[in-house]
Design a protein around this motif. Structure first.
Motif, mmCIF file in Angstrom:
data_model
loop_
_atom_site.group_PDB
_atom_site.id
_atom_site.type_symbol
_atom_site.label_atom_id
_atom_site.label_comp_id
_atom_site.label_asym_id
_atom_site.label_seq_id
_atom_site.Cartn_x
_atom_site.Cartn_y
_atom_site.Cartn_z
ATOM 1 N N ARG A 1 71.447 0.139 16.338
ATOM 2 C CA ARG A 1 70.848 -1.181 16.515
ATOM 3 C C ARG A 1 70.250 -1.312 17.909
ATOM 4 N NH1 ARG A 1 75.880 -2.128 14.161
ATOM 5 N NH2 ARG A 1 76.752 -2.665 16.206
ATOM 6 N N ASP A 2 69.327 -2.244 18.071
ATOM 7 C CA ASP A 2 68.759 -2.513 19.393
ATOM 8 C C ASP A 2 69.708 -3.379 20.202
ATOM 9 O OD1 ASP A 2 66.449 -1.102 18.912
ATOM 10 O OD2 ASP A 2 65.307 -2.860 18.257
ATOM 11 N N PRO A 3 69.937 -3.049 21.470
ATOM 12 C CA PRO A 3 70.763 -3.908 22.332
ATOM 13 C C PRO A 3 69.990 -5.143 22.776
ATOM 14 C CG PRO A 3 69.894 -2.094 23.607
ATOM 15 C CD PRO A 3 69.447 -1.855 22.184
ATOM 16 N N ARG A 4 70.716 -6.111 23.334
ATOM 17 C CA ARG A 4 70.080 -7.316 23.852
ATOM 18 C C ARG A 4 69.137 -7.009 25.005
ATOM 19 N NH1 ARG A 4 73.447 -12.372 23.163
ATOM 20 N NH2 ARG A 4 75.219 -11.769 21.847
ATOM 21 N N GLY A 5 68.150 -7.890 25.175
ATOM 22 C CA GLY A 5 67.338 -7.891 26.380
ATOM 23 C C GLY A 5 66.151 -6.957 26.380
ATOM 24 N N LEU A 6 65.871 -6.284 25.264
ATOM 25 C CA LEU A 6 64.732 -5.368 25.253
ATOM 26 C C LEU A 6 63.399 -6.102 25.160
ATOM 27 C CD1 LEU A 6 65.914 -2.487 22.863
ATOM 28 C CD2 LEU A 6 65.982 -2.562 25.356
ATOM 29 N N ASP A 7 63.374 -7.218 24.467
ATOM 30 C CA ASP A 7 62.129 -7.947 24.232
ATOM 31 C C ASP A 7 61.762 -8.765 25.462
ATOM 32 O OD1 ASP A 7 59.995 -9.398 23.331
ATOM 33 O OD2 ASP A 7 61.040 -10.325 21.638
ATOM 34 N N PRO A 8 60.600 -8.524 26.070
ATOM 35 C CA PRO A 8 60.213 -9.302 27.257
ATOM 36 C C PRO A 8 60.160 -10.812 26.996
ATOM 37 C CG PRO A 8 58.779 -7.404 26.990
ATOM 38 C CD PRO A 8 59.620 -7.482 25.752
ATOM 39 N N PRO B 1 64.630 7.524 23.890
ATOM 40 C CA PRO B 1 63.852 8.068 22.772
ATOM 41 C C PRO B 1 62.471 7.417 22.701
ATOM 42 C CG PRO B 1 66.071 7.416 22.063
ATOM 43 C CD PRO B 1 65.887 6.889 23.443
ATOM 44 N N LYS B 2 61.443 8.227 22.484
ATOM 45 C CA LYS B 2 60.076 7.699 22.490
ATOM 46 C C LYS B 2 59.867 6.659 21.403
ATOM 47 C CE LYS B 2 57.890 11.721 24.634
ATOM 48 N NZ LYS B 2 56.884 12.808 24.489
ATOM 49 N N ASP B 3 60.483 6.856 20.252
ATOM 50 C CA ASP B 3 60.271 5.915 19.159
ATOM 51 C C ASP B 3 61.032 4.610 19.343
ATOM 52 O OD1 ASP B 3 62.766 7.118 18.818
ATOM 53 O OD2 ASP B 3 62.664 7.037 16.626
ATOM 54 N N LYS B 4 61.849 4.516 20.386
ATOM 55 C CA LYS B 4 62.604 3.302 20.678
ATOM 56 C C LYS B 4 62.099 2.589 21.940
ATOM 57 C CE LYS B 4 65.779 3.726 17.403
ATOM 58 N NZ LYS B 4 65.970 2.703 16.328
#
Length: 423
Positions: free
Chosen positions: A385-392, A138-141
């Motif tokens: 919810r956001d899964p782990r590991g998305l944030d650099p 999804p673009k917003d994610k």
């Protein structure tokens, strides 16, 4: 073992499946930069998460990744003309830019409103570390692009290759995360008994959950007051970081490196494995000879691949060229090439393993933890919810390491400086 329904959740990656929804929340390798080097060059077929796509590099050096078929009459875009900042279908001349917009429709009257409606499905792309990455969710994610340490190494200190594996991504990835099998499957000299992996063939594992997945450490007791240590990272959803600093005699390699794999699902039953390596520091640039030597060691050198593909010549159809006499006298498997040995075992399990039939042991701790993290991440996505590991920021500062230490020491103290990114 896994319940059959949980095995399905983890292994199925098509659109609308729980596993597929999870993978679509991350940036993923679509192809290597070397597969598409030229502006306005030939389009390249890509299959990713069960979707057939076409990649192209346009006149402005922007990367497009679009649906494989024209939205007009479903003609194959692979045969399209890559020209003047767009990919033109050769059936009726409809032309699309990298964003999927139709920018020319010569078969329709000038000013036709159809042009504004005739978009082709497209996915955003970035180019980093010798790989073209895409985001299919999804673009917003959409998260920020990945920033793994190996990406930041100069091109002269980094190497990436790619191989095709004829099985589901999960059993391929589990093979990479399993450290105990190296004492057996990768024992390439039966006469040598003093290597650390042969002196202790049942390593103890510590697994520590992190924001990006987990860090895990294998301890091999050398029975002389020392441990041989391997500090790995599992970066969700499909990557492993691994050290390659020391030789088995404890000395440093001439070209100390970090390396790892990314297991990218082509679909439910096939996988592309991206193999990366980067130098430990600026003093260990990769020469062409060094790169060729390491690729042949793993079994994926240029003439070990079927021409025009990323498939090994040693494959299921020829039993990976197993030599039973070599197996009796020289190596544990009788198969040449470390990755070839892995493929023989992982592909030999079948397209998708029935994990309800397993009997797991203490050496499977890292695999069990990975499965739990993936199941939790699938639930996170399903519940918003956001899964782990998305944030650099969660993975950009870590690195793997292997080394030796006294059994009385604390590895987190001994290796504190070594597990921090230097590039």
């Amino acid at each position: 073992m896994l319940k059959p329904e949980d095995n399905e959740r983890l292994t199925r990656v098509g659109a609308g499946t729980p596993g597929g929804d999870l993978f679509r929340r991350y940036w993923m390798p679509a192809l290597m930069s070397s597969e598409m080097p030229d502006r306005d060059g030939a389009p390249v077929r890509v299959r990713l998460l069960g979707e057939d796509l076409i990649a192209f590099r346009d006149s402005n050096n922007e990367i497009g990744l679009v649906a494989a078929f024209c939205p007009h009459r479903r003609a194959p875009m692979f045969f399209g003309r890559n020209e003047e900042a767009g990919l033109r279908c050769v059936y009726h001349g409809w032309k699309f830019n990298t964003h999927g917009d139709c920018v020319d429709m010569p078969s329709e009257p000038a000013g036709s409103a159809l042009r504004d409606k005739a978009k082709i499905n497209s996915y955003p792309c970035i180019e980093k570390g010798g790989i073209i990455w895409t985001y299919m969710g999804p673009k917003d994610k959409m998260p920020a692009p990945p920033d793994y340490e190996w990406m930041r190494a100069p091109q002269t200190h980094r190497h990436v290759s790619k191989t095709f594996e004829d099985c589901n991504y999960l059993q391929a990835m589990e093979g990479g995360l399993d450290t105990a099998h190296s004492s057996y499957a990768h024992n390439n000299n039966l006469a040598t008994k003093n290597e650390p992996r042969q002196r202790d063939r049942s390593p103890r594992l510590d697994v520590e959950r992190t924001d990006y997945g987990y860090r895990y450490v294998s301890f091999r007791d050398l029975k002389d007051g020392n441990y041989y240590m391997r500090i790995y990272h599992y970066v969700m959803p499909f990557q492993q970081f691994r050290g390659g600093i020391h030789k088995f005699d404890g000395s440093r390699r001439e070209f100390p490196e970090l390396n790892g794999h990314i297991w990218v699902p082509i679909d439910d039953t096939t996988t592309y494995v991206y193999n990366w390596a980067c130098a430990y520091d600026e003093n260990a640039a990769f020469s062409e000879e060094n790169i060729i030597e390491r690729e042949y060691f793993y079994g994926r050198g240029p003439d070990q691949l079927i021409p025009g593909t990323f498939k090994l010549k040693a494959n299921k159809s020829n039993d990976y060229f197993i030599d039973r006499q070599v197996q009796k006298t020289k190596t544990y498997t009788g198969i040449e090439g470390v990755n070839t040995q892995d493929f023989a075992l992982q592909e030999g399990m079948g397209k998708i393993v029935d994990r309800s039939l397993e009997h797991l042991g203490t050496s499977d701790k890292a695999i069990v933890t990975m499965r739990r993290l993936m199941m939790e991440a699938i639930a996170d996505v399903a519940e918003g919810r956001d899964p782990r590991g998305l944030d650099p920021a969660s993975h950009g500062g870590v690195r793997p390491y292997d080394g030796f230490m006294k059994t009385s020491d604390d590895w987190q103290v001994v290796f504190a400086d070594e597990v921090v990114a230097k590039w």
